[in-house]
Design an enzyme around this catalytic site. Structure first.
Site, PDB file in Angstrom:
ATOM      1  N   TRP A 218      70.275 -74.027  31.163  1.00 17.86           N
ATOM      2  CA  TRP A 218      70.590 -73.272  29.951  1.00 17.86           C
ATOM      3  C   TRP A 218      69.232 -72.950  29.344  1.00 17.86           C
ATOM      4  CZ3 TRP A 218      70.346 -73.943  24.503  1.00 17.86           C
ATOM      5  CH2 TRP A 218      71.223 -73.145  23.760  1.00 17.86           C
TER       6      TRP A 218
ATOM      7  N   CYS B 107      71.615 -77.875  29.799  1.00 15.41           N
ATOM      8  CA  CYS B 107      71.360 -78.071  31.225  1.00 15.41           C
ATOM      9  C   CYS B 107      72.184 -79.257  31.739  1.00 15.41           C
ATOM     10  CB  CYS B 107      69.893 -78.400  31.460  1.00 15.41           C
ATOM     11  SG  CYS B 107      68.790 -77.110  30.869  1.00 15.41           S
TER      12      CYS B 107
ATOM     13  N   LYS C 187      86.149 -71.002  15.317  1.00 14.89           N
ATOM     14  CA  LYS C 187      86.860 -70.989  16.602  1.00 14.89           C
ATOM     15  C   LYS C 187      86.999 -69.561  17.104  1.00 14.89           C
ATOM     16  CE  LYS C 187      86.899 -73.896  17.752  1.00 14.89           C
ATOM     17  NZ  LYS C 187      86.416 -75.200  17.592  1.00 14.89           N
TER      18      LYS C 187
ATOM     19  N   ARG D 251      79.282 -77.216  30.210  1.00 21.91           N
ATOM     20  CA  ARG D 251      78.173 -77.419  29.282  1.00 21.91           C
ATOM     21  C   ARG D 251      77.465 -76.112  28.961  1.00 21.91           C
ATOM     22  NH1 ARG D 251      76.262 -82.876  29.512  1.00 21.91           N
ATOM     23  NH2 ARG D 251      74.091 -82.266  29.361  1.00 21.91           N
TER      24      ARG D 251
ATOM     25  N   LYS E 140      78.248 -76.988  25.552  1.00 22.43           N
ATOM     26  CA  LYS E 140      79.194 -77.970  25.025  1.00 22.43           C
ATOM     27  C   LYS E 140      78.486 -79.032  24.196  1.00 22.43           C
ATOM     28  CE  LYS E 140      83.130 -79.993  24.455  1.00 22.43           C
ATOM     29  NZ  LYS E 140      83.973 -79.391  23.399  1.00 22.43           N
TER      30      LYS E 140
ATOM     31  N   GLU F 126      83.484 -67.906  18.072  1.00 19.31           N
ATOM     32  CA  GLU F 126      82.747 -68.429  19.230  1.00 19.31           C
ATOM     33  C   GLU F 126      83.357 -68.019  20.569  1.00 19.31           C
ATOM     34  OE1 GLU F 126      82.326 -72.720  19.835  1.00 19.31           O
ATOM     35  OE2 GLU F 126      84.207 -73.062  18.798  1.00 19.31           O
TER      36      GLU F 126
ATOM     37  N   GLU G  84      86.874 -73.729  10.011  1.00 20.88           N
ATOM     38  CA  GLU G  84      87.053 -74.054  11.420  1.00 20.88           C
ATOM     39  C   GLU G  84      87.774 -72.920  12.144  1.00 20.88           C
ATOM     40  OE1 GLU G  84      85.874 -75.799  13.503  1.00 20.88           O
ATOM     41  OE2 GLU G  84      87.308 -75.972  15.138  1.00 20.88           O
TER      42      GLU G  84
ATOM     43  N   ASN H 248      66.506 -81.812  31.991  1.00 21.04           N
ATOM     44  CA  ASN H 248      67.363 -81.442  30.865  1.00 21.04           C
ATOM     45  C   ASN H 248      66.606 -81.790  29.592  1.00 21.04           C
ATOM     46  OD1 ASN H 248      69.382 -81.068  29.021  1.00 21.04           O
ATOM     47  ND2 ASN H 248      70.621 -82.813  29.667  1.00 21.04           N
ATOM     48  N   GLY H 249      66.609 -80.897  28.606  1.00 24.11           N
ATOM     49  CA  GLY H 249      65.935 -81.192  27.340  1.00 24.11           C
ATOM     50  C   GLY H 249      64.687 -80.349  27.166  1.00 24.11           C
TER      51      GLY H 249
ATOM     52  N   HIS I 260      83.497 -61.866  -6.108  1.00 28.96           N
ATOM     53  CA  HIS I 260      82.098 -61.949  -6.531  1.00 28.96           C
ATOM     54  C   HIS I 260      81.158 -61.288  -5.530  1.00 28.96           C
ATOM     55  CE1 HIS I 260      83.338 -64.368  -9.901  1.00 28.96           C
ATOM     56  NE2 HIS I 260      84.122 -65.027  -9.064  1.00 28.96           N
TER      57      HIS I 260
HETATM   58  C1  AGP Z   1      82.874 -76.450  18.659  1.00 24.80           C
HETATM   59  O1  AGP Z   1      83.861 -75.526  18.972  1.00 24.80           O
HETATM   60  C2  AGP Z   1      81.551 -75.996  18.800  1.00 24.80           C
HETATM   61  N1  AGP Z   1      81.323 -75.478  20.091  1.00 24.80           N
HETATM   62  C3  AGP Z   1      80.405 -76.764  18.185  1.00 24.80           C
HETATM   63  O2  AGP Z   1      80.363 -76.305  16.876  1.00 24.80           O
HETATM   64  C4  AGP Z   1      80.408 -78.319  18.159  1.00 24.80           C
HETATM   65  O3  AGP Z   1      81.443 -78.785  17.362  1.00 24.80           O
HETATM   66  C5  AGP Z   1      79.039 -78.805  17.635  1.00 24.80           C
HETATM   67  O4  AGP Z   1      78.037 -78.379  18.519  1.00 24.80           O
HETATM   68  C6  AGP Z   1      78.965 -80.293  17.436  1.00 24.80           C
HETATM   69  O5  AGP Z   1      79.117 -80.988  18.634  1.00 24.80           O
HETATM   70  P1  AGP Z   1      79.396 -82.552  18.647  1.00 24.80           P
HETATM   71  O6  AGP Z   1      80.715 -82.760  18.007  1.00 24.80           O
HETATM   72  O7  AGP Z   1      79.399 -82.916  20.099  1.00 24.80           O
HETATM   73  O8  AGP Z   1      78.289 -83.204  17.883  1.00 24.80           O
END
Ligand code: AGP
Length: 608
Positions: free
Chosen positions: A75, A2, A485, A27, A603, A488, A481, A99-100, A504
């Protein structure tokens, strides 16, 4: 997550709130709304959907006119995305945005029902807070807010307006981030600085338990106990342009291109006379010598940077490094000793699970080091030592430049630790440091070298449902990674697998035409990785290989080769990351996805 904004000043409040909320779109959100004082009354407009839907609704129904108010992008956590669940939420005399998460909202709702407050319209925990504020409101807003804060459990931030306190906005922070920005005769609240950087660079960081009162273009602060507070005014060291797309079609592409500068800005102040020097971050050779074991704890991409860090620190400094996902580490009762170092990596510095790890480590006697991008964020402030990465604001949900600078810091730390512990000599340390200094140019060159090929290969991925990323050693750490990427933002199911582990079990998944992306940058492991590539190729896989420009790869084993500049094996992750990012980016673009704001994602993940 949020986003909260608020405004008190001479401008058209609705315009300010909507423009500030637009800057928080990154976000992630599913609905939006505002509440504005209009002719002494609170006018609310809210809707499920995007801010354009809110604007369209206001165009039809009439836009609230006024000079003070609050706004929100939601959110969903409690209750599906819908008009009624959107914020703001109101009691009879109080309207709030939130928020939260309120952990004990069910008990509080029961308490209100038992006290004949039964007018709940939504499924949200937020409405319970609005009703509770209303229940305790006796004409003194601060007393009422303090009373309610003592009853709420969870991490949250609130923007509040009271119907009988026109032109005044109240704000509260309990864990979840909130800033108060001060302009010329106007004042703002926001979940993050980019929301209001267009209006002012000066801001106060609300601390846990602090309450702000925005009135007459200024702000006053008090503590949870009602004590007035003087707070330090901070100034953002970047401007609106840094938070804009600057001609790129997406923030993600812009941020990929910003990587050379981000690395340069991050490493330059930490190198002195050709050697790493992290003393301004509180890290000295003496402190580094003392650590017995290292734990690296983080989430998502930041955790993947830690995986690369583990390989490099263990190889060079010969210290045992354990990498953990923050949400698992918290609950596995880890064995942490007083001579250990716990490194928390986080772009935002506000990730709830990573933040909780800091609290867990306190009291064990171990030292904590935060590697964080956002200045003044919770994790940065609570750790014993902090290394700021200087990537600038990262807006795209998919992290790119933040990962790259996290890698650069991992290398510097490994070099300095290895030297401090006497595991490498000064010449070696200088040579390694010189290599990292040259990385910005190498990254720049890599982007130019692979962009066309990545764009082309991405067209071969768009119709697949599932693919595998494979690699060995550092390439395996890196492929984690690459896989995250891709999945997501392209919504293609993707797994990263240690190439040697395929036999395996996982190799049974390979069917005709299934893409397998092999990262093969480690020359010492190349032969073995090539054997694994051949194994999947023999079973019908479409193979895409990322390797250096000199690697000897059997052309029969590969369908597509993405060649990257050859540098020392240990630093290859900083180069090989680039094609993985671009493959993900172009696949997402070709599929017509919302690259910067992928579905269901936020985000900064400030809930557990
Ligand atoms: C990154 O592409 C992601 N969206 C996500 O995994 C992110 O890295 C993770 O939520 C950690 O966030 P931070 O680095 O702000 O702690």
């Amino acid at each position: 997550m949020c986003g909260i904004v608020g405004y008190v000043g001479p401008r058209d409040c609705t315009d300010v709130l909507v423009s500030a909320l637009k800057k928080l779109e990154y976000r992630g959100y599913d609905s939006a709304g505002i509440a504005v004082f209009e002719d002494g009354k609170i006018a609310v407009a809210k809707t499920k959907g995007r801010l354009v839907d809110l604007e369209a609704k206001m165009q039809k129904q009439g836009k609230p006119q006024g000079h003070a108010g609050i706004g929100h992008t939601r959110w969903a956590t409690h209750g599906e995305p819908s008009d009624v669940n959107s914020h703001p939420h109101s009691g009879r005399r109080v309207t709030i945005v939130h928020n939260g998460i309120i952990e004990n909202y069910k008990q509080l709702k029961q308490f209100l029902i038992d006290n004949e407050r039964t007018e709940f319209l939504s499924d949200t925990d937020t409405e319970v807070v609005a009703q509770l504020l209303d229940f305790y409101y006796d004409g003194n807003p601060i007393r009422c807010i303090r009373r309610v804060l003592h009853e709420l459990r969870g991490s949250f931030a609130l923007g509040i307006v009271f119907a009988d306190r026109p032109e005044t906005v109240y704000a509260v922070r309990c864990e979840s981030p909130l800033i108060v920005a001060q302009g010329q005769g106007e004042v703002f609240i926001a979940s993050d600085v980019p929301a209001v950087i267009k209006y002012t660079k000066d801001y106060y960081l609300l601390e846990h338990g602090e309450i702000a009162v925005l009135k007459n273009g200024g702000v006053t602060f008090c503590s949870l106990h009602g004590r007035m507070l003087e707070k330090e005014l901070l100034t953002a060291d970047w401007d609106e342009d840094s938070a804009e797309k600057g001609g790129y079609p997406h923030y993600m592409l812009k941020e990929i291109h910003e990587q050379p500068t981000a690395v340069k800005t991050t490493i330059t102040p930490r190198i002195e006379n050709g050697l790493p020097n992290l003393s301004e971050c509180g890290i000295t050779p003496e402190t580094l010598r003392a650590f017995q074991n290292i734990f690296i704890v983080a989430c998502g991409t930041a955790m993947h940077a830690g995986m690369v860090g583990k390989y490099v620190i263990e190889k060079l400094a010969r210290v045992s490094v354990t990498v953990d996902i923050a949400s698992e580490f918290r609950y596995r009762n880890p064995l942490i000793g007083t001579d250990d170092l716990v490194i928390i990596i986080s772009q935002s510095g506000e990730t709830a699970d990573s933040k909780a790890v800091l609290n867990l480590v306190k009291g064990t006697g171990a030292k904590t080091l935060a590697i964080v991008n956002v200045k003044g964020s919770s994790i940065a402030r609570e750790a014993d030592m902090v290394i700021y990465t200087h990537a600038g604001p990262e807006i795209a949900v998919a992290s790119t430049k933040a990962y790259m600078v996290q890698l650069s810091v991992m290398y510097l730390l490994a070099f300095e630790m290895a030297f401090a512990k006497g595991k490498i000599d000064e010449d070696t340390c200088r040579r390694l440091t010189a290599q990292i200094v040259s990385m910005p140019q190498v990254i720049e060159k890599t982007i130019g070298a692979v962009v066309d090929m990545c764009q082309y290969v991405s067209t071969k991925l768009i119709s697949t449902d599932s693919l595998l990323y494979i690699g060995r050693g550092l390439d395996y750490a890196l492929s984690m990674e690459g896989s995250l990427k891709l999945k997501e933002i392209s919504y293609i199911h993707s797994e990263s697998y240690a190439a040697g582990e395929l036999k395996h079990g996982t190799i049974s998944l390979i069917t005709e035409g299934m893409p397998v992306i092999a990262v093969a940058t480690q020359n010492s492991l190349l032969e073995k990785t090539v054997s694994n590539i051949k194994e999947v190729k023999a079973r019908g896989a479409m193979t895409i290989v990322i390797c250096d420009e000199e690697a000897d790869i059997d052309s029969e084993a590969t369908d597509y080769l993405i060649r990257i500049p050859k540098i020392s094996e240990m630093l290859m992750p900083m180069v090989a990351t680039v094609p993985m990012q671009l493959l993900a980016y172009y696949t997402s673009v070709n599929k017509g996805n919302d690259v910067d704001k992928p579905r269901n994602l936020a985000k900064s993940v400030t809930v557990e």
